[in-house]
Write a protein that holds these residues in place. Structure first.
Motif, PDB file in Angstrom:
ATOM      1  N   GLY A  13       0.808  -1.216   0.000  1.00 49.87           N
ATOM      2  CA  GLY A  13       0.000   0.000   0.000  1.00 49.87           C
ATOM      3  C   GLY A  13       0.838   1.260   0.000  1.00 49.87           C
ATOM      4  N   ARG A  14       1.929   1.236   0.740  1.00 53.33           N
ATOM      5  CA  ARG A  14       2.763   2.446   0.825  1.00 53.33           C
ATOM      6  C   ARG A  14       3.530   2.740  -0.454  1.00 53.33           C
ATOM      7  NH1 ARG A  14       6.535   0.860   5.796  1.00 53.33           N
ATOM      8  NH2 ARG A  14       4.463   0.350   6.607  1.00 53.33           N
ATOM      9  N   ARG A  15       3.596   1.765  -1.388  1.00 53.72           N
ATOM     10  CA  ARG A  15       4.159   2.012  -2.713  1.00 53.72           C
ATOM     11  C   ARG A  15       3.061   2.322  -3.727  1.00 53.72           C
ATOM     12  NH1 ARG A  15       9.285   2.771  -1.379  1.00 53.72           N
ATOM     13  NH2 ARG A  15       9.879   2.517  -3.562  1.00 53.72           N
ATOM     14  N   LEU A  16       1.874   1.775  -3.485  1.00 52.10           N
ATOM     15  CA  LEU A  16       0.746   1.974  -4.399  1.00 52.10           C
ATOM     16  C   LEU A  16       0.140   3.363  -4.263  1.00 52.10           C
ATOM     17  CD1 LEU A  16      -1.446   0.977  -6.372  1.00 52.10           C
ATOM     18  CD2 LEU A  16      -2.627  -0.040  -4.399  1.00 52.10           C
ATOM     19  N   TRP A 209       9.027 -13.865  -8.420  1.00 50.09           N
ATOM     20  CA  TRP A 209       9.249 -12.664  -7.608  1.00 50.09           C
ATOM     21  C   TRP A 209       8.654 -11.440  -8.294  1.00 50.09           C
ATOM     22  CZ3 TRP A 209      11.650 -12.673  -2.833  1.00 50.09           C
ATOM     23  CH2 TRP A 209      12.278 -13.870  -2.466  1.00 50.09           C
ATOM     24  N   ILE A 210       8.442 -10.387  -7.509  1.00 50.60           N
ATOM     25  CA  ILE A 210       7.979  -9.106  -8.067  1.00 50.60           C
ATOM     26  C   ILE A 210       8.434  -7.974  -7.159  1.00 50.60           C
ATOM     27  CG2 ILE A 210       5.722  -9.165  -6.919  1.00 50.60           C
ATOM     28  CD1 ILE A 210       6.404  -7.850 -10.472  1.00 50.60           C
ATOM     29  N   HIS A 211       9.015  -6.953  -7.751  1.00 53.11           N
ATOM     30  CA  HIS A 211       9.384  -5.762  -6.980  1.00 53.11           C
ATOM     31  C   HIS A 211       8.113  -5.020  -6.587  1.00 53.11           C
ATOM     32  CE1 HIS A 211      11.083  -1.838  -5.945  1.00 53.11           C
ATOM     33  NE2 HIS A 211      12.274  -2.426  -5.863  1.00 53.11           N
ATOM     34  N   LEU A 212       8.096  -4.460  -5.387  1.00 59.95           N
ATOM     35  CA  LEU A 212       6.910  -3.758  -4.901  1.00 59.95           C
ATOM     36  C   LEU A 212       6.442  -2.669  -5.862  1.00 59.95           C
ATOM     37  CD1 LEU A 212       7.896  -3.369  -1.147  1.00 59.95           C
ATOM     38  CD2 LEU A 212       5.981  -4.723  -2.020  1.00 59.95           C
ATOM     39  N   ASP A 213       7.375  -1.922  -6.441  1.00 61.55           N
ATOM     40  CA  ASP A 213       6.976  -0.840  -7.346  1.00 61.55           C
ATOM     41  C   ASP A 213       6.332  -1.381  -8.623  1.00 61.55           C
ATOM     42  OD1 ASP A 213       7.831   1.069  -5.567  1.00 61.55           O
ATOM     43  OD2 ASP A 213       9.804   1.298  -6.487  1.00 61.55           O
ATOM     44  N   ASP A 214       6.789  -2.556  -9.081  1.00 59.22           N
ATOM     45  CA  ASP A 214       6.162  -3.171 -10.246  1.00 59.22           C
ATOM     46  C   ASP A 214       4.785  -3.723  -9.907  1.00 59.22           C
ATOM     47  OD1 ASP A 214       8.167  -2.653 -12.119  1.00 59.22           O
ATOM     48  OD2 ASP A 214       9.307  -4.418 -11.558  1.00 59.22           O
ATOM     49  N   ARG A 297       9.416  -2.764 -14.399  1.00 58.15           N
ATOM     50  CA  ARG A 297      10.675  -2.001 -14.403  1.00 58.15           C
ATOM     51  C   ARG A 297      11.848  -2.919 -14.071  1.00 58.15           C
ATOM     52  NH1 ARG A 297      12.142   2.677  -9.927  1.00 58.15           N
ATOM     53  NH2 ARG A 297      14.305   3.014 -10.574  1.00 58.15           N
ATOM     54  N   TYR A 298      11.572  -3.922 -13.237  1.00 56.63           N
ATOM     55  CA  TYR A 298      12.586  -4.910 -12.869  1.00 56.63           C
ATOM     56  C   TYR A 298      12.180  -6.248 -13.488  1.00 56.63           C
ATOM     57  CZ  TYR A 298      14.065  -1.487  -9.384  1.00 56.63           C
ATOM     58  OH  TYR A 298      14.498  -0.339  -8.751  1.00 56.63           O
ATOM     59  N   PRO A 299      12.626  -6.546 -14.712  1.00 56.66           N
ATOM     60  CA  PRO A 299      12.196  -7.770 -15.376  1.00 56.66           C
ATOM     61  C   PRO A 299      12.720  -9.042 -14.725  1.00 56.66           C
ATOM     62  CG  PRO A 299      13.808  -6.603 -16.711  1.00 56.66           C
ATOM     63  CD  PRO A 299      13.449  -5.696 -15.599  1.00 56.66           C
TER      64      PRO A 299
END
Length: 310
Positions: A13-16, A209-214, A297-299
């Protein structure tokens, strides 16, 4: 749009919230504590205290916000809610999240119906939990593994409930891979540096995996496009534990993880951990790319771990 983010002070949430605000949306974000209201407001949202397990609290918060879309990001896996991670007793440790994914989902959907909210987006999960048949990488057409007769079953059944309930209501479920990024893997990195995060067997089980920003950027697209259905929100590089865990250790400046046999891991950490590391399935993001126009952004976690831990 007016966007109601349930769980807006959480790790995703804090990135969204800032991404939504940056795109001009009016955001109401919930937290369970008055002490976090200031933090939520710093993100650019209107903060509100809400108990996701109390239908009255949920109904009042949604009615006051009058949103165009509800985004369900409530979980209970933080130390404050669930305590120290305990995968051996997965059913006990994940109980707060199980309740938020069953009761909490139902309360939010009821509030959406009562107030005429036209769209709903919810958090799902796609990491190691694809059906353990056939290939190592699964699509949205492949069922999730319910891990019946194991401590993981209640949590897997809760994920099934989210998908069934939300898609029946015409909403979207974002099956996020394992999160990494600010605040998401700190406890794992500590264990890796202490050499307390061993590799089980040959480490053949896959993870995604997935980066929070992605994860946040894909969610923004689902909100704005009023997406429907289930989407795997993972990076381009599903990989076995035998690849990602040593790489995580190297990026963290730690020694290579020790390797232990499955029988010993089963005694020490339980069957769920053994299944994750030896039989887990990864996921494909092709549908999210195709239908949402999303590009991470982070493939790959290979790049993301290195940049995040440098």
């Amino acid at each position: 749009m007016r966007v109601f983010v349930a769980g807006g002070s959480g790790v995703l949430g804090r990135r969204l919230v800032p991404q939504l605000v940056a795109r001009g949306h009016q955001v109401t974000a919930t937290t369970t504590s008055t002490s976090k209201l200031g933090f939520v407001e710093q993100l650019g949202a209107d903060g509100v205290v809400m108990d996701g397990l109390d239908p009255l609290s949920v109904g009042e918060a949604v009615a006051a916000a009058r949103p165009d879309v509800i985004v369900h990001q409530m979980t209970g896996i933080s130390m404050a809610h669930a305590g120290k991670p305990d995968l051996k007793h997965f059913d006990r440790w994940s109980l707060p999240t199980i309740r938020l994914r069953t009761e909490g989902t139902d309360h939010l959907l009821a509030a959406a119906e009562a107030t005429g909210v036209p769209h709903f987006v919810a958090q799902g999960y796609a990491n190691w939990n694809g059906i353990r048949e056939g290939g190592w990488v699964k699509t949205e057409e492949d069922p999730l593994d319910l891990h019946e007769k194991t401590p993981a079953h209640p949590a897997m059944a809760a994920l099934r409930h989210v998908e069934d309930a939300v898609t029946s209501a015409g909403g979207a479920v974002m099956r996020y891979g394992a999160f990494y990024g600010p605040g998401a893997t700190d406890d794992q990195v500590v264990l890796v540096r202490k050499r307390q995060f061993p590799l089980v067997g040959n480490g053949t089980g896959y993870a995604s995996w997935i980066h929070l920003d992605d994860a946040a950027s894909a969610t923004v697209l689902a909100i704005e496009q009023k997406a429907r259905g289930v989407f795997n929100i993972v990076d381009d590089d599903p990989a076995p534990a035998g690849e990602w865990l040593p790489h995580l250790a190297a990026c963290a400046g730690a020694k290579r993880p020790v390797r232990i046999p499955p029988w010993l891991a089963r005694l020490l950490a339980g069957q769920v951990v053994v299944t994750m590391m030896t039989e887990g399935r990864g996921f494909s993001n092709a549908k999210a790319k195709r239908e949402l126009g999303w590009e991470p952004r982070y493939p790959s976690w290979r790049q993301g771990f290195k940049e995040g831990l440098a």
